[in-house]
Write a protein that holds these residues in place. Structure first.
Motif, PDB file in Angstrom:
ATOM      1  N   GLY A   1     -99.256  57.607 -73.253  1.00 53.04           N
ATOM      2  CA  GLY A   1     -99.555  56.893 -74.676  1.00 53.04           C
ATOM      3  C   GLY A   1     -98.762  57.037 -75.646  1.00 53.04           C
ATOM      4  N   ARG A   2     -97.829  57.572 -75.766  1.00 55.66           N
ATOM      5  CA  ARG A   2     -97.055  57.940 -77.034  1.00 55.66           C
ATOM      6  C   ARG A   2     -95.839  56.782 -77.378  1.00 55.66           C
ATOM      7  N   TYR A   3     -95.596  56.015 -76.398  1.00 54.99           N
ATOM      8  CA  TYR A   3     -94.261  55.270 -76.572  1.00 54.99           C
ATOM      9  C   TYR A   3     -94.699  53.683 -77.310  1.00 54.99           C
ATOM     10  N   ASP A   4     -93.941  53.240 -78.091  1.00 57.58           N
ATOM     11  CA  ASP A   4     -93.956  51.576 -78.442  1.00 57.58           C
ATOM     12  C   ASP A   4     -93.162  50.761 -77.584  1.00 57.58           C
ATOM     13  N   ALA A   5     -92.167  51.290 -77.069  1.00 60.59           N
ATOM     14  CA  ALA A   5     -91.202  50.765 -76.165  1.00 60.59           C
ATOM     15  C   ALA A   5     -90.514  51.666 -75.098  1.00 60.59           C
ATOM     16  N   VAL A   6     -90.509  51.260 -74.065  1.00 56.72           N
ATOM     17  CA  VAL A   6     -89.695  52.102 -72.900  1.00 56.72           C
ATOM     18  C   VAL A   6     -88.658  51.047 -72.304  1.00 56.72           C
ATOM     19  N   PHE A   7     -87.416  51.734 -72.281  1.00 59.27           N
ATOM     20  CA  PHE A   7     -86.221  50.952 -71.821  1.00 59.27           C
ATOM     21  C   PHE A   7     -86.038  51.427 -70.367  1.00 59.27           C
ATOM     22  N   GLY A   8     -85.561  50.871 -69.382  1.00 62.69           N
ATOM     23  CA  GLY A   8     -85.125  51.179 -68.030  1.00 62.69           C
ATOM     24  C   GLY A   8     -84.332  50.237 -67.513  1.00 62.69           C
ATOM     25  N   LEU A   9     -82.738  50.481 -67.998  1.00 59.46           N
ATOM     26  CA  LEU A   9     -81.766  49.493 -67.744  1.00 59.46           C
ATOM     27  C   LEU A   9     -81.011  49.885 -66.560  1.00 59.46           C
ATOM     28  N   SER A  10     -80.774  48.939 -65.838  1.00 56.83           N
ATOM     29  CA  SER A  10     -80.159  49.259 -64.498  1.00 56.83           C
ATOM     30  C   SER A  10     -80.514  50.648 -63.558  1.00 56.83           C
ATOM     31  N   ILE A  11     -81.958  50.389 -63.462  1.00 60.04           N
ATOM     32  CA  ILE A  11     -82.390  51.731 -62.995  1.00 60.04           C
ATOM     33  C   ILE A  11     -83.544  51.238 -61.875  1.00 60.04           C
ATOM     34  N   LEU A  12     -84.409  50.233 -62.314  1.00 58.13           N
ATOM     35  CA  LEU A  12     -85.509  50.197 -61.367  1.00 58.13           C
ATOM     36  C   LEU A  12     -85.048  49.911 -59.943  1.00 58.13           C
ATOM     37  N   HIS A  13     -83.919  49.561 -59.415  1.00 60.71           N
ATOM     38  CA  HIS A  13     -83.660  49.247 -58.334  1.00 60.71           C
ATOM     39  C   HIS A  13     -83.158  50.542 -57.492  1.00 60.71           C
ATOM     40  N   LEU A  14     -83.016  51.521 -58.520  1.00 61.12           N
ATOM     41  CA  LEU A  14     -82.510  52.854 -58.052  1.00 61.12           C
ATOM     42  C   LEU A  14     -83.662  53.714 -57.739  1.00 61.12           C
TER      43      LEU A  14
ATOM     44  N   THR B   1     -82.463  44.468 -64.218  1.00 65.39           N
ATOM     45  CA  THR B   1     -82.682  45.127 -62.880  1.00 65.39           C
ATOM     46  C   THR B   1     -81.977  44.143 -61.695  1.00 65.39           C
ATOM     47  N   THR B   2     -81.128  44.639 -60.989  1.00 69.52           N
ATOM     48  CA  THR B   2     -80.255  43.891 -59.761  1.00 69.52           C
ATOM     49  C   THR B   2     -81.226  43.683 -58.665  1.00 69.52           C
ATOM     50  N   CYS B   3     -81.562  42.563 -58.432  1.00 66.38           N
ATOM     51  CA  CYS B   3     -82.627  41.936 -57.425  1.00 66.38           C
ATOM     52  C   CYS B   3     -81.772  41.649 -56.192  1.00 66.38           C
ATOM     53  N   LEU B   4     -81.552  42.743 -55.147  1.00 66.67           N
ATOM     54  CA  LEU B   4     -80.586  42.458 -54.117  1.00 66.67           C
ATOM     55  C   LEU B   4     -81.264  41.896 -53.026  1.00 66.67           C
ATOM     56  N   GLY B   5     -82.699  41.714 -53.113  1.00 64.93           N
ATOM     57  CA  GLY B   5     -83.520  40.970 -52.181  1.00 64.93           C
ATOM     58  C   GLY B   5     -83.357  39.437 -52.111  1.00 64.93           C
ATOM     59  N   ASP B   6     -82.708  38.857 -53.240  1.00 62.17           N
ATOM     60  CA  ASP B   6     -82.333  37.610 -53.287  1.00 62.17           C
ATOM     61  C   ASP B   6     -80.990  37.214 -52.689  1.00 62.17           C
TER      62      ASP B   6
END
Ligand SMILES: C[S@@+](CC[C@H](N)C(=O)[O-])C[C@H]1O[C@@H](n2cnc3c(N)ncnc32)[C@H](O)[C@@H]1O
Length: 210
Positions: free
Chosen positions: A108-121, A146-151
């Motif tokens: 509950g601390r953050y106003d924004a979270v960045f996750g760049l080029s990471i969710l597929h990892l 996010t790179t979506c390699l399922g497509d």
């Protein structure tokens, strides 16, 4: 283990130096993503970036927010990021080695979270989405690319496991854009911005905690 293994961390440690010297693939799209992200940031914001790599994005956003906690499982990536912060005299970004699962990260601390080029990892993407949801304040945003390699791109399904087996690729999860969007919804987010700069490019999303 929902996110990184030691093997993953070692992979990124080994390529940190070359990663830091690699030019951005699509400069124009990168700048657009920075400016869209900024529309959701305020000077008093507290931000978390996980998988920050060599810190370039955190350092670009630093002048527009109060503080950024930037973590990465690779100590080599963090060392490069810290050198850049020191060279640029940037006072409001804390780089440290860490995983999104790290229990010391305050919920509950953050106003924004960045996750760049990471969710597929991520080994368990949906658990990570839930974790990010708990880290955000109500109404906070999760910004991802996010790179979506399922497509399509079937050849990667065969190639990447082989490359991983010989240490030439990290763990990579295959999912489609729709699957990713639905996973955000299941985790309690509403997509407020969606953009794919070109066919096969990473999907950029801004998702708000509801
Ligand atoms: C493809 S790079 C992206 C770096 C940076 N976000 C960018 O856009 O250039 C992926 C980064 O995520 C880090 N990483 C992988 N798994 C992680 C995890 N579970 N928690 C934090 N960082 C992780 C790696 O060490 C690597 O630096």
């Amino acid at each position: 283990m929902t996110t990184a293994t030691l093997k993953d961390a070692r992979f990124w440690d080994n390529i940190a130096d070359s990663y830091s010297r690699k030019p951005i693939a699509d400069e124009e799209a990168y700048e657009i993503k920075l400016s869209i992200t900024r529309e959701y940031l305020s000077p008093e914001d507290c931000v978390l970036e996980f998988g920050c790599g060599t810190g370039s994005t955190a350092l670009r956003h630093a002048p527009y927010v109060a503080h950024i906690d930037a973590i990465d499982v690779s100590s080599e990536m963090i060392a490069i990021a810290q050198r850049k912060a020191d060279a640029g005299n940037v006072p409001n970004v804390t780089f440290r080695e860490g995983d999104i699962e790290d229990p010391s990260l305050e919920t509950g601390r953050y106003d924004a979270v960045f996750g760049l080029s990471i969710l597929h990892l991520m080994h368990d993407r949906d658990a990570v989405l839930q974790r990010v949801h708990t880290m955000l304040k109500p109404g906070g945003v999760f910004v991802t690319s996010t790179t979506c390699l399922g497509d399509g791109q079937i050849h990667w399904r065969m190639l990447l496991p082989l490359m991983r087996a010989i240490g030439k690729a990290p763990f990579i999860s295959f999912f489609s854009q729709n699957d990713l969007i639905e996973a955000h919804t299941r985790a309690g987010f509403q997509i407020v911005h969606q953009w794919q700069p070109s066919k096969d490019a990473a999907l950029f999303l801004v998702a708000q905690k509801i």
